[in-house]
Write a protein that holds these residues in place. Structure first.
Motif, PDB file in Angstrom:
ATOM      1  N   ARG A 247       0.844  -1.209   0.000  1.00 44.47           N
ATOM      2  CA  ARG A 247       0.000   0.000   0.000  1.00 44.47           C
ATOM      3  C   ARG A 247       0.873   1.251   0.000  1.00 44.47           C
ATOM      4  O   ARG A 247       0.622   2.188  -0.768  1.00 44.47           O
ATOM      5  CB  ARG A 247      -0.911  -0.023   1.232  1.00 44.47           C
ATOM      6  N   GLU A 248       1.905   1.257   0.846  1.00 43.55           N
ATOM      7  CA  GLU A 248       2.764   2.440   0.962  1.00 43.55           C
ATOM      8  C   GLU A 248       3.530   2.699  -0.340  1.00 43.55           C
ATOM      9  O   GLU A 248       3.701   3.857  -0.748  1.00 43.55           O
ATOM     10  CB  GLU A 248       3.753   2.247   2.115  1.00 43.55           C
ATOM     11  N   THR A 249       4.014   1.646  -0.983  1.00 40.51           N
ATOM     12  CA  THR A 249       4.766   1.848  -2.222  1.00 40.51           C
ATOM     13  C   THR A 249       3.861   2.320  -3.359  1.00 40.51           C
ATOM     14  O   THR A 249       4.310   3.032  -4.264  1.00 40.51           O
ATOM     15  CB  THR A 249       5.495   0.558  -2.643  1.00 40.51           C
ATOM     16  N   THR A 250       2.601   1.930  -3.303  1.00 43.90           N
ATOM     17  CA  THR A 250       1.647   2.425  -4.307  1.00 43.90           C
ATOM     18  C   THR A 250       1.499   3.938  -4.187  1.00 43.90           C
ATOM     19  O   THR A 250       1.567   4.669  -5.188  1.00 43.90           O
ATOM     20  CB  THR A 250       0.275   1.755  -4.130  1.00 43.90           C
ATOM     21  N   PHE A 251       1.321   4.413  -2.949  1.00 41.15           N
ATOM     22  CA  PHE A 251       1.234   5.861  -2.734  1.00 41.15           C
ATOM     23  C   PHE A 251       2.545   6.545  -3.113  1.00 41.15           C
ATOM     24  O   PHE A 251       2.543   7.636  -3.697  1.00 41.15           O
ATOM     25  CB  PHE A 251       0.905   6.154  -1.271  1.00 41.15           C
ATOM     26  N   GLN A 252       3.675   5.891  -2.800  1.00 45.74           N
ATOM     27  CA  GLN A 252       4.969   6.494  -3.112  1.00 45.74           C
ATOM     28  C   GLN A 252       5.172   6.613  -4.619  1.00 45.74           C
ATOM     29  O   GLN A 252       5.758   7.590  -5.104  1.00 45.74           O
ATOM     30  CB  GLN A 252       6.098   5.664  -2.490  1.00 45.74           C
ATOM     31  N   SER A 253       4.682   5.650  -5.376  1.00 44.90           N
ATOM     32  CA  SER A 253       4.821   5.718  -6.836  1.00 44.90           C
ATOM     33  C   SER A 253       4.050   6.916  -7.389  1.00 44.90           C
ATOM     34  O   SER A 253       4.509   7.581  -8.338  1.00 44.90           O
ATOM     35  CB  SER A 253       4.330   4.416  -7.475  1.00 44.90           C
ATOM     36  N   PHE A 254       2.888   7.230  -6.793  1.00 42.34           N
ATOM     37  CA  PHE A 254       2.136   8.420  -7.205  1.00 42.34           C
ATOM     38  C   PHE A 254       2.901   9.686  -6.848  1.00 42.34           C
ATOM     39  O   PHE A 254       2.946  10.646  -7.630  1.00 42.34           O
ATOM     40  CB  PHE A 254       0.757   8.426  -6.549  1.00 42.34           C
ATOM     41  N   ARG A 255       3.514   9.692  -5.659  1.00 41.48           N
ATOM     42  CA  ARG A 255       4.305  10.856  -5.269  1.00 41.48           C
ATOM     43  C   ARG A 255       5.470  11.073  -6.203  1.00 41.48           C
ATOM     44  O   ARG A 255       5.805  12.194  -6.585  1.00 41.48           O
ATOM     45  CB  ARG A 255       4.801  10.694  -3.825  1.00 41.48           C
ATOM     46  N   ASN A 256       6.111   9.971  -6.584  1.00 43.50           N
ATOM     47  CA  ASN A 256       7.240  10.073  -7.512  1.00 43.50           C
ATOM     48  C   ASN A 256       6.773  10.608  -8.870  1.00 43.50           C
ATOM     49  O   ASN A 256       7.441  11.433  -9.489  1.00 43.50           O
ATOM     50  CB  ASN A 256       7.896   8.703  -7.697  1.00 43.50           C
ATOM     51  N   PHE A 257       5.623  10.151  -9.312  1.00 50.06           N
ATOM     52  CA  PHE A 257       5.103  10.540 -10.618  1.00 50.06           C
ATOM     53  C   PHE A 257       4.765  12.029 -10.663  1.00 50.06           C
ATOM     54  O   PHE A 257       5.031  12.712 -11.656  1.00 50.06           O
ATOM     55  CB  PHE A 257       3.869   9.719 -10.960  1.00 50.06           C
ATOM     56  N   PHE A 258       4.208  12.522  -9.540  1.00 46.58           N
ATOM     57  CA  PHE A 258       3.808  13.927  -9.507  1.00 46.58           C
ATOM     58  C   PHE A 258       4.901  14.827  -8.952  1.00 46.58           C
ATOM     59  O   PHE A 258       4.669  16.010  -8.682  1.00 46.58           O
ATOM     60  CB  PHE A 258       2.524  14.089  -8.681  1.00 46.58           C
ATOM     61  N   GLY A 259       6.076  14.258  -8.744  1.00 43.74           N
ATOM     62  CA  GLY A 259       7.228  15.075  -8.377  1.00 43.74           C
ATOM     63  C   GLY A 259       7.295  15.486  -6.938  1.00 43.74           C
ATOM     64  O   GLY A 259       7.985  16.449  -6.599  1.00 43.74           O
ATOM     65  N   SER A 260       6.574  14.790  -6.045  1.00 38.39           N
ATOM     66  CA  SER A 260       6.640  15.109  -4.616  1.00 38.39           C
ATOM     67  C   SER A 260       7.720  14.289  -3.959  1.00 38.39           C
ATOM     68  O   SER A 260       7.773  13.070  -4.116  1.00 38.39           O
ATOM     69  CB  SER A 260       5.285  14.833  -3.946  1.00 38.39           C
ATOM     70  N   ASP A 261       8.612  14.938  -3.193  1.00 38.98           N
ATOM     71  CA  ASP A 261       9.683  14.243  -2.501  1.00 38.98           C
ATOM     72  C   ASP A 261       9.298  13.866  -1.101  1.00 38.98           C
ATOM     73  O   ASP A 261      10.090  13.281  -0.366  1.00 38.98           O
ATOM     74  CB  ASP A 261      10.956  15.106  -2.463  1.00 38.98           C
ATOM     75  N   HIS A 262       8.117  14.225  -0.692  1.00 33.81           N
ATOM     76  CA  HIS A 262       7.722  13.979   0.696  1.00 33.81           C
ATOM     77  C   HIS A 262       7.017  12.644   0.809  1.00 33.81           C
ATOM     78  O   HIS A 262       6.175  12.291  -0.009  1.00 33.81           O
ATOM     79  CB  HIS A 262       6.812  15.116   1.194  1.00 33.81           C
ATOM     80  N   ALA A 263       7.382  11.881   1.865  1.00 30.79           N
ATOM     81  CA  ALA A 263       6.744  10.583   2.097  1.00 30.79           C
ATOM     82  C   ALA A 263       5.478  10.772   2.883  1.00 30.79           C
ATOM     83  O   ALA A 263       4.718   9.874   3.054  1.00 30.79           O
ATOM     84  CB  ALA A 263       7.702   9.662   2.846  1.00 30.79           C
TER      85      ALA A 263
END
Length: 263
Positions: A247-263
């Motif tokens: 679940r966490e890596t799924t959210f992290q992949s979205f953050r990476n895609f939209f350019g957010s560096d925050h976890a």
């Protein structure tokens, strides 16, 4: 001493324990089996039997041999060093009681890790994986930083269960996806990612850890066999951690895609 007690003592003295141990002289030499027969003693465990063989290194044929190499440290299922295959299952030899094992008792080194000698293996693969996921809490300097943020009690309780990991390697040995042809880091390092990401200070490196397990040999290599949680000597909910990390890596992949560096 009553006749019954005397008879029981005589019967115990006459009992023996048979071991068939897989040995290997060097990392590159061929393995072979050697058989040992020891006098039975009440409350023996595998470690005490290996100590007896080391004290008197003589095999079943009466031939004096080189002592068997194995690892141990705490002798109370805390350090994780004495892991080996006992009667076909990976487990801790310090808590393997002779009275609860079927004879002959077969001992072999774990196959997931390279053999150093006899029952001693090199667990560097697991420790390198812990380095890869940064399984520690970083601090800035060595000075007193004062009290850190408090964890909610509910989070602290399940985090404590994850902290029981003793890097014994049993879960990696039981996992069919961890082998010489795979670079899967295994259940223990994954669970440590969840543990350190839950820490109020460790959370600062959450994105870095999640990205580390999203690459080669990471979370996607898990086949969900659930052997790990069944074999863990500490009963750590490894599959629960893996599900949470999915679940966490799924959210992290979205953050990476939209350019957010925050976890």
């Amino acid at each position: 001493m009553t006749e019954t007690m005397a008879a029981e003592k005589t019967a115990t003295a006459a009992r023996t324990v048979k071991f068939i141990i897989t040995r290997q002289d060097t990392p590159n030499s061929a393995p072979y089996e050697e058989t040992f027969v020891l006098p039975y003693r009440p409350n023996m465990n595998v470690i005490s039997a290996l100590m007896e063989i080391r004290r008197n290194p003589v095999n079943v044929d009466g031939k004096k041999i080189t002592p068997i190499a194995w690892e141990m440290n705490c002798l109370e299922e805390v350090c994780g060093a004495c892991s080996m295959i006992i009667n076909g299952k990976p487990r801790q030899s310090c808590t393997a009681l002779i009275d609860k094992l079927e004879q002959p008792i077969r001992l072999a080194p774990m196959k997931t890790f390279p053999v150093v000698r006899d029952l001693q293996v090199d667990r560097s693969r697991m420790f390198d994986s812990l380095k890869k996921v940064k399984a520690w809490i970083p601090i800035d300097g060595t000075y007193d930083l004062g009290p850190g943020p408090r964890m909610p009690e509910t989070k602290r309780q399940w985090a404590y269960e994850l902290s029981k990991c003793m890097t014994c390697g049993v879960c990696l040995e039981a996992c069919p996806n961890v082998n010489s042809k795979s670079d899967f880091i295994g259940p223990a390092p994954l669970s440590q990612v969840r543990l350190f990401n839950a820490h109020p200070t460790g959370e600062m490196n959450k994105a870095e850890r999640l990205n580390a397990i999203m690459g080669e040999g990471g979370l996607a290599s898990c086949g969900n066999s659930q052997n790990c949680v069944q074999s863990c000597p500490k009963g750590i909910p490894l599959t629960t951690s893996i599900a949470a990390l999915n679940r966490e890596t799924t959210f992290q992949s979205f953050r990476n895609f939209f350019g957010s560096d925050h976890a």
